[in-house]
Scaffold this active site. Structure first.
Site, PDB file in Angstrom:
ATOM      1  N   GLY A 132       0.841  -1.184   0.000  1.00  0.00           N
ATOM      2  CA  GLY A 132       0.000   0.000   0.000  1.00  0.00           C
ATOM      3  C   GLY A 132       0.874   1.231   0.000  1.00  0.00           C
ATOM      4  O   GLY A 132       2.105   1.150  -0.110  1.00  0.00           O
ATOM      5  N   ASP A 189     -12.702   4.333   9.198  1.00  0.00           N
ATOM      6  CA  ASP A 189     -12.384   3.934   7.820  1.00  0.00           C
ATOM      7  C   ASP A 189     -12.903   2.532   7.540  1.00  0.00           C
ATOM      8  O   ASP A 189     -12.143   1.635   7.168  1.00  0.00           O
ATOM      9  CB  ASP A 189     -10.876   4.009   7.583  1.00  0.00           C
ATOM     10  CG  ASP A 189     -10.515   3.960   6.094  1.00  0.00           C
ATOM     11  OD1 ASP A 189     -11.350   4.389   5.274  1.00  0.00           O
ATOM     12  OD2 ASP A 189      -9.417   3.505   5.765  1.00  0.00           O
TER      13      ASP A 189
END
Length: 477
Positions: free
Chosen positions: A19, A133
């Site tokens: 990521g 999130d």
């Protein structure tokens, strides 16, 4: 990417995912003879104190909560180059994002799954933590003797409720992020997670697929086989105003169970988006039964997350974007020149992960008595300085600092000062662990050159005007 042979005592088998902020490897624990997921902070972020802090905070929080519905952290360590890593349980069943990519999940299974996700989020809420999130990539699956279990992962943006208002970061994933998360001064509490649960519900049960970023009210259309009263629950959960939503994940789960098991009779009107579509729902925590009256002992869902939160890029890289030069006591990176405190040196010519309109790294530098040790050693003072036209185009200096709270530290009142040709907004944090003091400052450079950002850890025992003197030595031209 070359696979390391070992990370700490763990033998590396293969890459699990990458990521923007970390890489996750599958490792083998020789003591327990088991596989683990090892999450390592990306190399271009290790100079950024804030990103390092968020990375370690996630590991500490998961270790402290240590719940079967959350991804578990077994240990943490540091590589030879100073980058931290955390050792987590390996979620061998993949993510909800992976499964949705193969096609829709049958409605009865999707209802069960949504209830299990809500139960995991309720664990966080009971401990005074808001996730902020919730996305399909952060819902993971782990196999076990009683079937699969759902695990809530990636708490890199999670925040204690006591610190979740005032100077709160704009953080989250478009399409799942509550409207109030766009406002750096808004109260972000458990109802933001309820919004995320509602959007996950629309993804699992709706006919429109991936939720878009448009938050205006729209009719809720559910797939065939979903009890019609579920639309009212999702409508209430995704109401634009937090006050119109369920108060927390437990209340959302209870309302979902009631809607899923209610007699199949027509509702009083067509499903609408918002509070008018939902009758008042009970706030009690859900019991062991699943939606649809299924017994608690049936299949469970779970996994360790690779969804990595998007944070503001701060880290100086050497020799990438700008031309660096040095006079006696100064250092230049592109248009930025700094006056170095006595005994300090500088390095770096680019802001890691921060690109301008020309596709090149925007200018940045790190200065310190030992620039290469500054990020990893809390006893070494130093400062990061970066200039960004891209950030200036999207936010103000105060708004940018609001994106960068130090949740584990005490914040002093934000102050404003003019040093050199810049009007600075300055936030100071005192911390019990790690660095005793961190100062964040931002201002607009003259001539629309961009937003200039400075992060400082002053030397121990330095004068009260150390930070202002450092800011006065920052020039753009």
């Amino acid at each position: 990417m070359t696979s390391p042979e070992r990370i700490g005592p763990y033998r590396i088998e293969r890459l699990l995912g990458t990521g923007s902020f970390a890489t996750v490897w599958l490792g083998h624990d020789p003591v327990l003879d088991s596989r683990v997921a090892i999450k390592v902070l990306a190399e271009n972020w290790h100079h950024d104190l804030r990103v390092r802090e968020r990375f370690l905070d996630e590991a500490r929080l998961l270790r402290r909560l240590d719940d079967e519905r959350l991804i578990r952290v077994h240990a943490a360590g540091e590589l030879a180059d100073g980058r931290p890593y955390s050792v987590m349980a390996w979620a061998d069943g993949g993510s909800l994002r992976d499964r949705l990519a193969t096609g829709p999940i049958p409605p009865p299974t999707a209802l069960d799954l949504l209830a299990e996700i809500a139960a995991g989020v309720a664990v966080l809420h009971r401990h005074g933590v808001v996730h902020r999130d919730l996305t399909p990539g952060n819902v993971l699956f782990r196999s076990g003797p009683d079937g699969e279990r759902v695990l809530i992962a990636d708490l890199g943006l999670a925040k204690a409720l006591a610190a979740a208002s005032g100077l709160t970061a704009r953080a989250g994933t478009p399409g799942y992020m509550a409207p109030e998360q766009d406002d750096p001064l808004a109260v972000v509490d458990t109802r933001a997670d309820v919004y995320g649960l509602g959007r996950l519900g629309l993804r699992l049960l709706g006919v429109d697929g991936e939720p878009g970023t448009d938050r205006r009210p729209h009719p809720i259309r559910l797939r065939e086989g979903v009890p019609p009263r579920v639309a009212a629950v999702l409508g209430r959960a995704t109401a634009p105003r937090p006050a119109d939503r369920h108060p927390d994940a437990a209340a959302f789960r209870a309302a979902l169970r009631e809607a899923a098991t209610a007699p199949d009779r027509p509702a009083t009107g067509p499903p609408r988006h918002g509070p008018a579509a939902a009758a008042p729902q009970p706030a009690a925590s859900g019991g062991p039964a699943r939606p649809g009256g299924r017994p608690a002992g049936r299949r469970r869902f779970g996994v360790a997350g690779l969804g990595l939160a998007a944070l503001v890029a701060l880290g100086a890289t050497a020799g990438d974007a700008a031309t660096a030069g040095r006079d006696a006591g100064t250092w230049t990176s592109g248009p930025v020149t700094v006056a170095l405190p006595p005994g300090w040196r500088a390095t770096g010519t680019g802001w890691a992960g921060q690109y301008g309109d020309d596709g090149r790294l925007e200018p940045a530098l790190v200065m310190s008595p030992d620039p290469h040790r500054w990020a990893a050693d809390p006893t070494v003072p130093g400062a990061f300085v970066g200039l960004s036209t891209a950030i200036a185009a999207r936010t103000t200096p105060a708004g940018f600092l609001a994106e960068r709270p130090h949740a584990a530290c005490a914040a002093a009142p934000v102050r404003r000062t003019r040093q050199g040709d810049v009007d600075w907004v300055v936030a100071r944090f005192t911390c019990e662990k790690g660095r005793p003091e961190i100062v964040e400052a931002a201002g607009l450079a003259p001539g629309r050159a961009g937003l200039i950002y400075v992060q400082v850890t002053p030397p121990s025992g330095s004068r009260a005007d150390f930070v202002d003197t450092l800011l006065a030595g920052v020039r753009v031209g």
